[in-house]
Design a protein around this motif. Structure first.
Motif, PDB file in Angstrom:
ATOM      1  N   ALA A 241       0.852  -1.180   0.000  1.00 51.52           N
ATOM      2  CA  ALA A 241       0.000   0.000   0.000  1.00 51.52           C
ATOM      3  C   ALA A 241       0.894   1.239   0.000  1.00 51.52           C
ATOM      4  N   ILE A 242       0.385   2.311  -0.559  1.00 48.51           N
ATOM      5  CA  ILE A 242       1.096   3.583  -0.549  1.00 48.51           C
ATOM      6  C   ILE A 242       0.205   4.636   0.081  1.00 48.51           C
ATOM      7  N   GLY A 243       0.781   5.349   1.024  1.00 50.08           N
ATOM      8  CA  GLY A 243       0.078   6.467   1.639  1.00 50.08           C
ATOM      9  C   GLY A 243       0.670   7.782   1.179  1.00 50.08           C
TER      10      GLY A 243
ATOM     11  N   ALA B 161       4.637   7.227   1.348  1.00 50.01           N
ATOM     12  CA  ALA B 161       5.228   6.324   2.328  1.00 50.01           C
ATOM     13  C   ALA B 161       4.637   4.925   2.154  1.00 50.01           C
ATOM     14  N   THR B 162       5.384   3.934   2.651  1.00 57.80           N
ATOM     15  CA  THR B 162       4.909   2.562   2.575  1.00 57.80           C
ATOM     16  C   THR B 162       5.570   1.701   3.636  1.00 57.80           C
ATOM     17  N   ASP B 163       4.960   0.589   3.929  1.00 54.80           N
ATOM     18  CA  ASP B 163       5.557  -0.481   4.724  1.00 54.80           C
ATOM     19  C   ASP B 163       4.546  -1.585   5.006  1.00 54.80           C
TER      20      ASP B 163
ATOM     21  N   TYR C 296       9.061   3.677   5.554  1.00 54.72           N
ATOM     22  CA  TYR C 296       9.761   4.132   4.351  1.00 54.72           C
ATOM     23  C   TYR C 296       9.081   5.360   3.778  1.00 54.72           C
ATOM     24  N   TRP C 297       9.914   6.378   3.502  1.00 52.81           N
ATOM     25  CA  TRP C 297       9.418   7.674   3.036  1.00 52.81           C
ATOM     26  C   TRP C 297      10.203   8.177   1.847  1.00 52.81           C
TER      27      TRP C 297
END
Length: 127
Positions: free
Chosen positions: A33-35, A97-99, A116-117
């Motif tokens: 997923a990506i935020g 960001a993701t993780d 992660y950014w």
């Protein structure tokens, strides 16, 4: 090595549009997923939108619902944030960001929970 690179920011007049990109490298975006987040001067970083990997479910902050659209192109390892009807209060540095694989059930809007950014891209909405 997980890397995220944002691009597409700039100066736009109120009511205008921009499309931000978040390009991923070092991993396969299909499973993540990506935020999208933003941080205005003197304010805390806030969640803007999120897109899941599993079913591409999308989530939005109330402040951007109906104006912003998040999408993903796994073939290009890229997530986009289409921003329409921009307002001066949208001015901020935007980060991706993701993780995690899914936004749902993960409190996606909590920026401190991401590992992660990207480096961010500036969006300025002004006449």
């Amino acid at each position: 090595q997980v890397q995220l690179v944002e691009s597409g920011g700039g100066l736009v007049q109120p009511g205008g549009s921009l499309r931000l990109s978040c390009a991923a490298s070092g991993f396969t975006l299909d499973y993540y997923a990506i935020g999208w987040f933003r941080q205005a001067p003197g304010k805390e970083r806030e969640g803007v939108s999120c897109i899941s990997s599993t079913d591409s479910s999308t989530y939005y902050a109330d402040s951007v619902k109906g104006r912003f659209t998040i999408s993903r192109d796994n073939a290009k390892n890229t997530v986009y944030l289409q921003m329409n009807s921009l307002k001066p209060e949208d001015t901020a540095v935007y980060y991706c960001a993701t993780d995690r694989p899914s936004c749902g059930g993960s409190s996606w809007w909590l920026y401190r929970s991401y590992d992660y950014w990207g480096q961010g891209t500036q969006v300025t909405v002004s006449s």
